[in-house]
Design a protein around this motif. Structure first.
Motif, PDB file in Angstrom:
ATOM      1  N   LEU A 134       0.603  -1.234  -0.045  1.00 28.98           N
ATOM      2  CA  LEU A 134      -0.071  -0.049  -0.154  1.00 28.98           C
ATOM      3  C   LEU A 134       0.881   1.326   0.115  1.00 28.98           C
ATOM      4  CD1 LEU A 134      -2.487   1.750   0.374  1.00 28.98           C
ATOM      5  CD2 LEU A 134      -2.698   1.049   2.723  1.00 28.98           C
ATOM      6  N   LEU A 135       1.866   1.288   0.828  1.00 26.90           N
ATOM      7  CA  LEU A 135       2.736   2.306   0.901  1.00 26.90           C
ATOM      8  C   LEU A 135       3.567   2.680  -0.418  1.00 26.90           C
ATOM      9  CD1 LEU A 135       4.293   2.219   4.507  1.00 26.90           C
ATOM     10  CD2 LEU A 135       2.165   3.625   4.053  1.00 26.90           C
ATOM     11  N   GLU A 136       3.821   1.629  -1.017  1.00 26.06           N
ATOM     12  CA  GLU A 136       4.732   1.814  -2.241  1.00 26.06           C
ATOM     13  C   GLU A 136       3.598   2.209  -3.267  1.00 26.06           C
ATOM     14  OE1 GLU A 136       7.295   1.924  -5.114  1.00 26.06           O
ATOM     15  OE2 GLU A 136       7.693   1.484  -2.962  1.00 26.06           O
ATOM     16  N   ALA A 137       2.276   1.791  -3.408  1.00 26.10           N
ATOM     17  CA  ALA A 137       1.525   2.372  -4.348  1.00 26.10           C
ATOM     18  C   ALA A 137       1.089   3.732  -4.118  1.00 26.10           C
ATOM     19  CB  ALA A 137      -0.059   1.411  -4.171  1.00 26.10           C
ATOM     20  N   GLU A 138       1.028   4.064  -2.963  1.00 25.54           N
ATOM     21  CA  GLU A 138       0.911   5.556  -2.779  1.00 25.54           C
ATOM     22  C   GLU A 138       1.842   6.416  -3.065  1.00 25.54           C
ATOM     23  OE1 GLU A 138      -1.950   5.677   1.487  1.00 25.54           O
ATOM     24  OE2 GLU A 138       0.420   5.815   1.627  1.00 25.54           O
ATOM     25  N   ARG A 139       3.278   5.943  -2.751  1.00 25.06           N
ATOM     26  CA  ARG A 139       4.299   6.645  -3.556  1.00 25.06           C
ATOM     27  C   ARG A 139       4.312   6.542  -4.997  1.00 25.06           C
ATOM     28  NH1 ARG A 139       9.473   4.580  -1.662  1.00 25.06           N
ATOM     29  NH2 ARG A 139      10.305   6.680  -1.829  1.00 25.06           N
ATOM     30  N   GLY A 140       3.894   5.655  -5.497  1.00 25.24           N
ATOM     31  CA  GLY A 140       3.952   5.704  -7.041  1.00 25.24           C
ATOM     32  C   GLY A 140       2.870   6.371  -7.589  1.00 25.24           C
ATOM     33  N   GLY A 141       2.069   6.942  -6.799  1.00 25.77           N
ATOM     34  CA  GLY A 141       0.934   7.920  -7.575  1.00 25.77           C
ATOM     35  C   GLY A 141      -0.173   7.173  -8.142  1.00 25.77           C
ATOM     36  N   ASP A 142      -0.030   5.919  -8.386  1.00 29.76           N
ATOM     37  CA  ASP A 142      -1.356   4.955  -9.034  1.00 29.76           C
ATOM     38  C   ASP A 142      -2.403   4.889  -8.445  1.00 29.76           C
ATOM     39  OD1 ASP A 142      -2.771   3.105 -10.239  1.00 29.76           O
ATOM     40  OD2 ASP A 142      -1.047   2.209 -11.115  1.00 29.76           O
ATOM     41  N   ARG A 143      -3.482   5.706  -8.477  1.00 28.05           N
ATOM     42  CA  ARG A 143      -4.514   5.710  -7.607  1.00 28.05           C
ATOM     43  C   ARG A 143      -5.474   4.445  -7.420  1.00 28.05           C
ATOM     44  NH1 ARG A 143      -7.418  11.737  -8.344  1.00 28.05           N
ATOM     45  NH2 ARG A 143      -5.597  13.165  -7.513  1.00 28.05           N
ATOM     46  N   ALA A 144      -5.308   3.883  -8.844  1.00 28.75           N
ATOM     47  CA  ALA A 144      -6.220   2.601  -8.749  1.00 28.75           C
ATOM     48  C   ALA A 144      -5.355   1.600  -8.123  1.00 28.75           C
ATOM     49  CB  ALA A 144      -6.223   2.069 -10.226  1.00 28.75           C
ATOM     50  N   ARG A 145      -4.385   1.194  -8.172  1.00 29.29           N
ATOM     51  CA  ARG A 145      -3.205   0.388  -7.460  1.00 29.29           C
ATOM     52  C   ARG A 145      -3.178   0.642  -6.133  1.00 29.29           C
ATOM     53  NH1 ARG A 145       3.104   0.055  -7.658  1.00 29.29           N
ATOM     54  NH2 ARG A 145       3.390  -1.570  -6.061  1.00 29.29           N
ATOM     55  N   ALA A 146      -3.132   1.886  -5.710  1.00 34.98           N
ATOM     56  CA  ALA A 146      -3.220   2.230  -4.040  1.00 34.98           C
ATOM     57  C   ALA A 146      -4.651   1.870  -3.758  1.00 34.98           C
ATOM     58  CB  ALA A 146      -2.880   3.812  -3.988  1.00 34.98           C
ATOM     59  N   ALA A 147      -5.672   2.201  -4.349  1.00 37.46           N
ATOM     60  CA  ALA A 147      -6.987   1.802  -3.942  1.00 37.46           C
ATOM     61  C   ALA A 147      -7.106   0.278  -3.662  1.00 37.46           C
ATOM     62  CB  ALA A 147      -8.099   2.404  -4.719  1.00 37.46           C
ATOM     63  N   ALA A 148      -6.737  -0.479  -4.698  1.00 36.09           N
ATOM     64  CA  ALA A 148      -6.845  -1.866  -4.387  1.00 36.09           C
ATOM     65  C   ALA A 148      -5.712  -2.540  -3.514  1.00 36.09           C
ATOM     66  CB  ALA A 148      -6.351  -2.516  -5.968  1.00 36.09           C
ATOM     67  N   ALA A 149      -4.702  -1.896  -3.075  1.00 32.79           N
ATOM     68  CA  ALA A 149      -3.870  -2.396  -2.073  1.00 32.79           C
ATOM     69  C   ALA A 149      -4.416  -1.941  -0.629  1.00 32.79           C
ATOM     70  CB  ALA A 149      -2.505  -1.586  -2.172  1.00 32.79           C
ATOM     71  N   ARG A 150      -5.107  -0.802  -0.832  1.00 34.65           N
ATOM     72  CA  ARG A 150      -5.895  -0.369   0.475  1.00 34.65           C
ATOM     73  C   ARG A 150      -7.025  -1.059   0.798  1.00 34.65           C
ATOM     74  NH1 ARG A 150      -6.477   4.443  -0.830  1.00 34.65           N
ATOM     75  NH2 ARG A 150      -4.650   5.463  -0.060  1.00 34.65           N
ATOM     76  N   GLY A 151      -7.756  -1.566  -0.160  1.00 39.21           N
ATOM     77  CA  GLY A 151      -8.752  -2.386   0.125  1.00 39.21           C
ATOM     78  C   GLY A 151      -8.424  -3.758   0.819  1.00 39.21           C
ATOM     79  N   LEU A 152      -7.552  -4.056   0.126  1.00 40.01           N
ATOM     80  CA  LEU A 152      -6.742  -5.739   0.279  1.00 40.01           C
ATOM     81  C   LEU A 152      -6.319  -5.504   1.949  1.00 40.01           C
ATOM     82  CD1 LEU A 152      -5.844  -8.433   0.032  1.00 40.01           C
ATOM     83  CD2 LEU A 152      -3.710  -7.825  -0.703  1.00 40.01           C
ATOM     84  N   TRP A 153      -5.478  -4.415   2.257  1.00 41.21           N
ATOM     85  CA  TRP A 153      -5.008  -4.358   3.665  1.00 41.21           C
ATOM     86  C   TRP A 153      -6.222  -4.143   4.771  1.00 41.21           C
ATOM     87  CZ3 TRP A 153      -4.579   0.541   6.583  1.00 41.21           C
ATOM     88  CH2 TRP A 153      -3.803   0.249   7.714  1.00 41.21           C
ATOM     89  N   ARG A 154      -7.320  -3.216   4.383  1.00 48.55           N
ATOM     90  CA  ARG A 154      -8.324  -2.872   5.320  1.00 48.55           C
ATOM     91  C   ARG A 154      -9.300  -4.326   5.502  1.00 48.55           C
ATOM     92  NH1 ARG A 154     -11.599   2.581   4.939  1.00 48.55           N
ATOM     93  NH2 ARG A 154     -12.243   1.476   6.858  1.00 48.55           N
ATOM     94  N   SER A 155      -9.411  -4.983   4.290  1.00 44.46           N
ATOM     95  CA  SER A 155     -10.249  -6.098   4.426  1.00 44.46           C
ATOM     96  C   SER A 155      -9.350  -7.384   5.143  1.00 44.46           C
ATOM     97  CB  SER A 155     -10.406  -6.846   3.257  1.00 44.46           C
ATOM     98  OG  SER A 155      -9.310  -7.329   2.539  1.00 44.46           O
ATOM     99  N   ASN A 156      -8.110  -7.090   5.541  1.00 50.66           N
ATOM    100  CA  ASN A 156      -7.482  -8.076   6.592  1.00 50.66           C
ATOM    101  C   ASN A 156      -7.039  -7.492   7.722  1.00 50.66           C
ATOM    102  OD1 ASN A 156      -6.360 -10.665   4.989  1.00 50.66           O
ATOM    103  ND2 ASN A 156      -6.521  -9.282   3.354  1.00 50.66           N
ATOM    104  N   GLY A 157      -7.998  -6.500   8.241  1.00 45.78           N
ATOM    105  CA  GLY A 157      -7.893  -5.865   9.368  1.00 45.78           C
ATOM    106  C   GLY A 157      -7.071  -4.771   9.684  1.00 45.78           C
TER     107      GLY A 157
END
Length: 214
Positions: free
Chosen positions: A85-108
């Protein structure tokens, strides 16, 4: 000089109070702590993720002050999800960051923990996947059976379950000490080829700190 005793600590998942309880018998013992990853996510107490992270870093930075030979922290799949998630945020890819954030949040994952996590990013990036102490190999999830250690896929070290857990042996010259998967009865698994010490702290109230002789 290597420590004469190692204490392996299973998946903490933000259980700051339990972690402190399990640490107390081993402080000022001269042991090395090896924490098997998944420090955070699914925390059952307010602020548990940050409290665990700060406590572990404090111990690692000044082990001698706490009577420890050292503190080794391994990377777990929850650290990896956060790093993705942090890497996706730094890369500026909103779609990738949103997907990574969704996976992380769904796992607590707790969004309130993110600002602090960003400050610890470099430390998280440096976490190793494995540690070897004598006849023990420490890893978060397990290993792919009959694959040499240097050829193991990092994803397996972080995520593997059935191929490792159901194999009668793994083909490496170590007893593998791992977390990641807890039993329905929340007990430690002790087999000749592996020792599983995830005891489901966030839902069972049982965190395991297992002393071992390297």
């Amino acid at each position: 000089m290597p420590a004469e005793r190692v204490v392996a600590i299973g998946d903490v998942h933000g259980c700051a109070t339990l972690l402190e309880q399990e640490l107390q018998p081993h402080l000022h013992s001269g042991a090395e702590l090896i924490i098997l990853g998944d420090l955070f996510d699914r925390a059952p107490e307010p602020g548990g993720d940050l409290r665990v992270l700060e406590r572990v870093r404090q111990l690692q930075q000044e082990p001698g002050r706490h009577g420890l030979a050292g503190v080794t922290v391994l990377r777990g799949n929850h650290e990896q999800m956060l790093l993705d998630l942090l890497e996706a945020e730094r890369g500026g890819d909103r779609a990738r960051a949103a997907a990574a954030r969704g996976l992380w949040r769904s796992n607590g994952g707790d969004p309130g923990f993110l600002p602090a996590a960003r400050e610890h990013r470099r430390w998280l990036e440096a976490l190793p996947h494995t540690a070897i102490r004598g006849r023990h190999l420490f890893v978060h999830a397990g290993v792919r059976p009959w694959v040499r250690l240097e050829r193991q896929n990092p994803d397996d070290l972080l995520w593997i379950r059935r191929p490792f857990l159901e194999a009668p042996e793994h083909g490496l010259p170590y007893t593998v000490v791992h977390g990641h998967t807890f039993r329905p009865d929340f007990r430690i698994t002790r087999l000749p080829h592996r020792i599983g010490i995830d005891t489901g702290a966030y839902c069972s109230g049982r965190l395991t700190a297992l002393p071992l002789t390297p």
